[in-house]
Design an enzyme around this catalytic site. Structure first.
Site, mmCIF file in Angstrom:
data_model
loop_
_atom_site.group_PDB
_atom_site.id
_atom_site.type_symbol
_atom_site.label_atom_id
_atom_site.label_comp_id
_atom_site.label_asym_id
_atom_site.label_seq_id
_atom_site.Cartn_x
_atom_site.Cartn_y
_atom_site.Cartn_z
ATOM 1 N N ALA A 30 0.800 -1.177 -0.081
ATOM 2 C CA ALA A 30 0.046 0.088 0.129
ATOM 3 C C ALA A 30 0.824 1.466 0.031
ATOM 4 C CB ALA A 30 -0.980 -0.032 1.387
ATOM 5 N N GLN A 109 0.749 -6.407 -3.642
ATOM 6 C CA GLN A 109 -0.553 -6.618 -2.797
ATOM 7 C C GLN A 109 -1.478 -5.725 -2.963
ATOM 8 O OE1 GLN A 109 2.669 -6.664 0.335
ATOM 9 N NE2 GLN A 109 1.103 -7.643 1.284
ATOM 10 N N HIS A 127 -3.749 -9.939 -4.291
ATOM 11 C CA HIS A 127 -4.787 -9.796 -3.534
ATOM 12 C C HIS A 127 -5.927 -9.113 -4.367
ATOM 13 C CE1 HIS A 127 -2.402 -8.842 0.367
ATOM 14 N NE2 HIS A 127 -2.335 -10.247 -0.125
ATOM 15 N N CYS A 135 -19.307 -12.820 -8.244
ATOM 16 C CA CYS A 135 -20.468 -13.298 -7.469
ATOM 17 C C CYS A 135 -19.529 -14.377 -6.490
ATOM 18 C CB CYS A 135 -21.324 -13.995 -8.498
ATOM 19 S SG CYS A 135 -22.804 -14.755 -7.387
ATOM 20 N N CYS A 160 -25.829 -10.520 -7.509
ATOM 21 C CA CYS A 160 -25.536 -11.123 -8.811
ATOM 22 C C CYS A 160 -26.943 -11.113 -9.761
ATOM 23 C CB CYS A 160 -24.674 -12.311 -8.718
ATOM 24 S SG CYS A 160 -24.249 -13.143 -10.233
ATOM 25 N N CYS A 163 -27.363 -15.148 -10.821
ATOM 26 C CA CYS A 163 -27.736 -16.128 -9.776
ATOM 27 C C CYS A 163 -28.566 -15.588 -8.442
ATOM 28 C CB CYS A 163 -26.612 -17.344 -9.582
ATOM 29 S SG CYS A 163 -25.677 -16.499 -8.356
ATOM 30 N N SER A 202 4.035 -3.608 4.837
ATOM 31 C CA SER A 202 4.628 -4.006 6.008
ATOM 32 C C SER A 202 5.245 -5.350 6.429
ATOM 33 C CB SER A 202 3.288 -3.565 7.006
ATOM 34 O OG SER A 202 2.545 -4.908 6.568
ATOM 35 N N ILE A 244 8.962 6.835 -0.519
ATOM 36 C CA ILE A 244 9.156 5.823 -1.872
ATOM 37 C C ILE A 244 8.956 6.664 -3.141
ATOM 38 C CG2 ILE A 244 7.649 4.060 -2.904
ATOM 39 C CD1 ILE A 244 6.784 3.107 -0.025
#
Length: 259
Positions: A30, A109, A127, A135, A160, A163, A202, A244
């Site tokens: 992050a 991530q 992720h 769904c 959804c 379904c 982290s 960064i």
């Protein structure tokens, strides 16, 4: 620029390692996107630091069992900063490193898509991605914008349409397993590099953090660029505490200038 003893490697030495490395694998978290206006989770101004109740929105059991959690989650998605964010200098530097043929893989991530927006290709999204919804019952996958348009039209918890099942962002929540193919690709990238660069993470969440172990076991150098300390600092060849958005572009520019 470092949080290490005087005899520890300095950024110029890290850049030299990058220049000599044949295969660099990068893991981003992050912290790589905070300069783009997307808050991290555990930092001083992190989402969970400011709101201790927020983690419930990222827990699959709470999401499935509690309609109010889903309603709140859809409201949060609707105003997520990713929709207006643009890549920052760190994203662009990593894309340049790939364009130069020096990047073995870019594993992230993050779910914001900013690496791709900066021009990076074949990003391994550990992720998942916020840009799609899926769904939980039938697996139907739709663009997130379609779901958010339904929320804006008055559906607080859109089901959804295929379904009737529960829709969720196509991201990995606590309690969900990572896609085995994605995790395998990340593990191969960590095993097949001579320098593993962890940026803005982290290194507290597994199995992502465990990629450092994979790289170290194969003899790769480990370099960490992060504002806060991590459990892997003691194992790293270098730890850089510089911002960064400054450190990563400088490292890449120096590395490419010497190749």
């Amino acid at each position: 620029m470092t949080d290490a003893p005087p005899d520890a490697p300095v950024p110029q030495q890290v850049a030299a390692w990058m220049a000599r490395a044949e295969r660099v694998t990068v893991l981003t978290g992050a912290g790589c996107s905070t300069d783009s206006g997307i808050p991290d989770f555990r930092g001083p101004q992190g989402v969970w630091t400011r709101n201790p109740a927020a983690p419930a929105l990222f827990t699959i059991d709470a999401y499935v069992s509690d309609p109010q959690v889903r309603i709140t989650a859809w409201q949060e998605r609707s105003r997520h900063s990713a929709w207006t964010a643009t890549p920052n200098e760190a994203h662009r530097a990593l894309a340049a490193l790939q364009d130069a043929g020096r990047l073995r893989a870019l594993v992230t991530q993050n779910i914001d898509g900013l690496h791709q927006a900066a021009g990076s290709r074949d990003v391994v999204e550990l992720h998942g991605t916020l840009w799609w919804a899926r769904c939980l019952a039938c697996g139907e996958r739709i663009p997130m914008r379609e779901a958010l348009d339904r929320v804006a039209a008055g559906e607080a918890d859109p089901p959804c349409r295929a379904c009737g099942g529960i829709l969720k962002s196509d991201t990995v929540s606590f309690g969900q397993s990572l896609d085995p193919d994605v995790l395998a690709a990340a593990a191969r990238a960590a095993a097949d590099c001579d320098l593993f660069l962890a940026i803005g993470t982290s290194l507290q969440v597994h199995p992502a953090a465990g990629l450092c172990d994979v790289a170290l076991r194969r003899g790769a150098r480990l370099v960490i660029v992060n504002a806060e300390s991590t459990p892997y600092d003691v194992h790293a060849d270098a730890v850089l505490r510089a911002p960064i958005g400054i450190a990563v572009p400088a490292l890449v520019a120096a590395a490419l200038a010497t190749t």
